[in-house]
Design a protein around this motif. Structure first.
Motif, mmCIF file in Angstrom:
data_model
loop_
_atom_site.group_PDB
_atom_site.id
_atom_site.type_symbol
_atom_site.label_atom_id
_atom_site.label_comp_id
_atom_site.label_asym_id
_atom_site.label_seq_id
_atom_site.Cartn_x
_atom_site.Cartn_y
_atom_site.Cartn_z
ATOM 1 N N LEU A 67 0.835 -1.206 0.000
ATOM 2 C CA LEU A 67 0.000 0.000 0.000
ATOM 3 C C LEU A 67 0.872 1.261 0.000
ATOM 4 N N ALA A 68 0.631 2.190 -0.944
ATOM 5 C CA ALA A 68 1.358 3.466 -0.964
ATOM 6 C C ALA A 68 0.735 4.426 0.060
ATOM 7 N N PRO A 69 1.461 5.469 0.448
ATOM 8 C CA PRO A 69 0.947 6.366 1.508
ATOM 9 C C PRO A 69 -0.367 7.060 1.153
ATOM 10 N N ASP A 70 -0.603 7.306 -0.153
ATOM 11 C CA ASP A 70 -1.835 8.026 -0.531
ATOM 12 C C ASP A 70 -2.943 7.068 -0.975
ATOM 13 N N GLU A 71 -2.805 5.800 -0.622
ATOM 14 C CA GLU A 71 -3.775 4.797 -1.088
ATOM 15 C C GLU A 71 -4.569 4.173 0.058
ATOM 16 N N VAL A 72 -5.636 3.488 -0.344
ATOM 17 C CA VAL A 72 -6.402 2.680 0.606
ATOM 18 C C VAL A 72 -6.512 1.268 0.039
ATOM 19 N N LEU A 73 -6.665 0.308 0.942
ATOM 20 C CA LEU A 73 -6.987 -1.058 0.520
ATOM 21 C C LEU A 73 -8.470 -1.259 0.811
ATOM 22 N N VAL A 74 -9.188 -1.683 -0.209
ATOM 23 C CA VAL A 74 -10.639 -1.851 -0.068
ATOM 24 C C VAL A 74 -10.988 -3.334 -0.170
ATOM 25 N N ALA A 75 -11.781 -3.820 0.781
ATOM 26 C CA ALA A 75 -12.365 -5.154 0.640
ATOM 27 C C ALA A 75 -13.549 -4.982 -0.309
ATOM 28 N N VAL A 76 -13.432 -5.562 -1.487
ATOM 29 C CA VAL A 76 -14.449 -5.314 -2.531
ATOM 30 C C VAL A 76 -15.638 -6.239 -2.292
ATOM 31 N N MET A 77 -16.772 -5.667 -2.001
ATOM 32 C CA MET A 77 -17.972 -6.493 -1.807
ATOM 33 C C MET A 77 -18.608 -6.829 -3.160
ATOM 34 N N ALA A 78 -18.632 -5.840 -4.056
ATOM 35 C CA ALA A 78 -19.198 -6.083 -5.392
ATOM 36 C C ALA A 78 -18.518 -5.156 -6.383
ATOM 37 N N ALA A 79 -18.574 -5.558 -7.639
ATOM 38 C CA ALA A 79 -17.965 -4.760 -8.711
ATOM 39 C C ALA A 79 -18.933 -4.781 -9.901
ATOM 40 N N ALA A 80 -18.556 -4.135 -10.982
ATOM 41 C CA ALA A 80 -19.428 -4.162 -12.167
ATOM 42 C C ALA A 80 -18.579 -4.181 -13.431
ATOM 43 N N VAL A 81 -19.180 -4.769 -14.468
ATOM 44 C CA VAL A 81 -18.508 -4.853 -15.767
ATOM 45 C C VAL A 81 -18.709 -3.524 -16.497
ATOM 46 N N ASN A 82 -17.638 -3.031 -17.080
ATOM 47 C CA ASN A 82 -17.745 -1.876 -17.966
ATOM 48 C C ASN A 82 -17.272 -2.274 -19.344
ATOM 49 N N TYR A 83 -17.534 -1.426 -20.310
ATOM 50 C CA TYR A 83 -17.083 -1.771 -21.652
ATOM 51 C C TYR A 83 -15.552 -1.794 -21.715
ATOM 52 N N ASN A 84 -14.890 -1.028 -20.819
ATOM 53 C CA ASN A 84 -13.416 -1.094 -20.833
ATOM 54 C C ASN A 84 -12.922 -2.465 -20.389
ATOM 55 N N THR A 85 -13.760 -3.208 -19.628
ATOM 56 C CA THR A 85 -13.397 -4.585 -19.286
ATOM 57 C C THR A 85 -13.324 -5.415 -20.565
ATOM 58 N N VAL A 86 -14.282 -5.153 -21.464
ATOM 59 C CA VAL A 86 -14.300 -5.867 -22.745
ATOM 60 C C VAL A 86 -13.058 -5.499 -23.558
ATOM 61 N N TRP A 87 -12.776 -4.178 -23.628
ATOM 62 C CA TRP A 87 -11.588 -3.748 -24.382
ATOM 63 C C TRP A 87 -10.346 -4.439 -23.853
ATOM 64 N N SER A 88 -10.158 -4.396 -22.527
ATOM 65 C CA SER A 88 -8.892 -4.936 -22.002
ATOM 66 C C SER A 88 -8.826 -6.441 -22.213
ATOM 67 N N ALA A 89 -9.960 -7.128 -22.083
ATOM 68 C CA ALA A 89 -9.935 -8.587 -22.248
ATOM 69 C C ALA A 89 -9.800 -9.006 -23.721
ATOM 70 N N MET A 90 -10.039 -8.072 -24.647
ATOM 71 C CA MET A 90 -9.798 -8.361 -26.081
ATOM 72 C C MET A 90 -8.382 -7.920 -26.484
ATOM 73 N N PHE A 91 -7.694 -7.235 -25.557
ATOM 74 C CA PHE A 91 -6.388 -6.618 -25.839
ATOM 75 C C PHE A 91 -6.521 -5.594 -26.971
ATOM 76 N N GLU A 92 -7.627 -4.888 -26.994
ATOM 77 C CA GLU A 92 -7.919 -3.880 -28.009
ATOM 78 C C GLU A 92 -8.155 -2.529 -27.332
#
Ligand SMILES: NC(=O)c1ccc[n+]([C@@H]2O[C@H](COP(=O)([O-])OP(=O)(O)OC[C@H]3O[C@@H](n4cnc5c(N)ncnc54)[C@H](OP(=O)(O)O)[C@@H]3O)[C@@H](O)[C@H]2O)c1
Length: 478
Positions: A67-92
């Motif tokens: 953890l960097a000094p200006d950061e927080v660690l979050v226990a992620v309860m839920a997340a969501a898919v965005n279109y950028n998830t699609v882009w990154s998973a296509m490597f496009e």
């Protein structure tokens, strides 16, 4: 919660609702379950027509980052898919590992990001479990949602608008340690108070698309719509569009929603959008897809479709739109520039169907139209957009929820445009419905309103299967 195991003391304390002191006393686990991409897969889809994201998304345990000094660690309860998830998973359009490499060149804490894996994901809700030494406004135990924008607050431009800082990055896309895991790292300047009446999965799905749409339409840097404006919204029931429609309606503007499936019309009516255009009827038949498009439309075909769209708009509202809300790109941009009224604005934040656009510049300059480029939202815009959720003026667009183990299917559904609104992912939360703190506010807003997208998804799944049955019966009869 995912099946692939997390019995760390900290995760169990988070799930048991432990207070700040207890959370602080729990040791950090050495590793945690997450979804990620692998550097070794970067060339997986070369010369492949269907860049099926189920092949590039992996599940496993990742080491806990420092953890960097200006950061927080979050226990992620839920997340969501965005279109950028699609882009990154296509490597496009480029593999996101390149972004991690560039980031690491700054040295210091940034060097941590360049790994052989990338924990992706840009929308999350969760509980702060660690704060860096320089974090001032947040503490362990806070319930938060995360802005997807990482800014360098030490750059002068960030004082004017965080999005102008040259080292502004999309979290979990241009950085590592993003949303899709039991833990995520974020800058303190990404934290926004979780709307207390929402469940974890409802809270997790909004920030990226809502705040982006807010900046495009309402904020000082976008189209600044006003009462009575006609706003044409492409993909009106997609991630961005679902919020754009609500914002336009709440601002007193007149949204016109474009969709590709008549089953989506009722959802739009409930969101306050009475004017609807089915793009398929006008020849805008391509879909955002896994494939790189190769359309053979001639300029004359395109111009005919533009005119058909302009006619359909005038038929519904009697005049041309003041603003067009764009993110589809190559397939629609020419039409958007053509149909927007004299002096009006096309505001764009993306190009799902291709980023090399063609439009007829005569319509732009001679009719004094403007194109506004927009990206993400600054911290203040995220907070302002989040406030609208807290006021019940905007509802989450969550239509489906998957456990983290099924993330590949969740992202695939967005890649194939089989979803409406947002697709959620449960990370540490063992099931849906948890995390509500303000039941009274929830009651005031109304359970049925908060379930609008999910009810629509259930109803359209039934309608789609009826349509499929009818087609089968029809083809059998023929
Ligand atoms: N720069 C930023 O800050 C930012 C932020 C968020 C998103 N984005 C970008 O914006 C784009 C959309 O994101 P999203 O979250 O809204 O995605 P989404 O949830 O997939 O929604 C996109 C919508 O576009 C419509 N569409 C798909 N293909 C189309 C076509 N060929 N012609 C016309 N409409 C089409 C679909 O609706 P119908 O099929 O019903 O028409 C779909 O619902 C993506 O490229 C994303 O990367 C950028």
């Amino acid at each position: 919660m995912s099946d692939f195991g997390d019995n760390s003391e900290l995760s169990e304390a988070v799930l048991a609702g432990a207070g700040a002191e207890e959370l602080a006393a729990c040791p950090l686990p050495d590793s945690y379950p997450a979804a990620f991409l692998r550097r070794q897969d970067q060339d997986l889809f070369q010369d492949t027509a269907d860049k099926d994201v189920r092949r590039s998304l992996h599940l496993g345990r990742l080491p806990m980052p420092e953890l960097a000094p200006d950061e927080v660690l979050v226990a992620v309860m839920a997340a969501a898919v965005n279109y950028n998830t699609v882009w990154s998973a296509m490597f496009e359009p480029v593999p996101t590992f390149r972004f991690l490499h560039d980031l690491a060149r700054h040295g210091g804490w940034d060097a941590r990001h360049d790994r052989d894996y990338q924990q992706i994901g840009s929308d999350a809700a969760g509980i702060v479990v660690r704060v860096g030494a320089a974090v001032r406004h947040w503490k362990i135990g806070d319930h938060v949602v995360l802005s997807p924008v990482v800014i360098d607050e030490q750059q002068p431009a960030a004082q004017e608008d965080g999005m102008l800082s040259s080292r502004q990055l999309a979290w979990g896309f241009e950085t590592n340690f993003g949303a899709f895991g039991h833990y995520a790292l974020a800058k303190a300047t990404q934290l926004v108070r979780k709307p207390p009446h929402l469940t974890w999965e409802e809270a997790a799905c909004n920030t990226l698309c809502l705040a982006t749409a807010y900046r495009m339409l309402i904020g000082a840097h976008g189209a600044r719509i006003k009462i009575g404006d006609i706003v044409l919204i492409w993909g009106a029931t997609g991630g961005l569009g679902s919020y754009a429609v609500q914002l336009a309606h709440r601002a007193g503007a007149i949204p016109i929603g474009i969709i590709s499936n008549p089953h989506k019309a009722e959802l739009l009516h409930h969101l306050g959008c009475q004017h609807i255009i089915d793009r398929q009827e006008l020849g805008f038949t391509e879909r955002t897809s896994a494939h790189v498009h190769d359309t053979t439309t001639t300029p004359a075909d395109a111009a005919e479709r533009w005119r058909a769209l302009g006619g359909a708009i005038r038929k519904r509202v009697g005049e041309d739109p003041h603003v067009v809300f764009e993110h589809v790109g190559r397939e629609t941009f020419g039409a958007s520039v053509f149909v927007v009224r004299r002096g009006g604005s096309v505001v764009t934040c993306g190009s799902s169907t291709g980023y090399q656009h063609q439009y007829d510049n005569r319509y732009l300059w001679m009719k004094l139209k403007r194109i506004i480029g927009s990206h993400g939202a600054n911290y203040q815009e995220c907070v302002e957009a989040n406030r609208l959720l807290e006021l019940g003026l905007i509802i989450p667009a969550l239509s489906r929820v998957h456990p983290l183990d099924h993330i590949a299917e969740a992202v695939r559904s967005v890649q194939l445009n089989q979803h409406a609104g947002k697709v959620g992912v449960l990370c540490l939360a063992p099931h849906e419905g948890l995390g509500i703190q303000d039941h009274r506010l929830r009651e005031q807003i109304g359970e049925s309103r908060l379930h609008l997208f999910r009810d629509h998804a259930d109803a359209s799944a039934t309608l789609d299967s009826i349509d499929r049955d009818a087609e089968l019966i029809g083809s059998a009869a023929r």
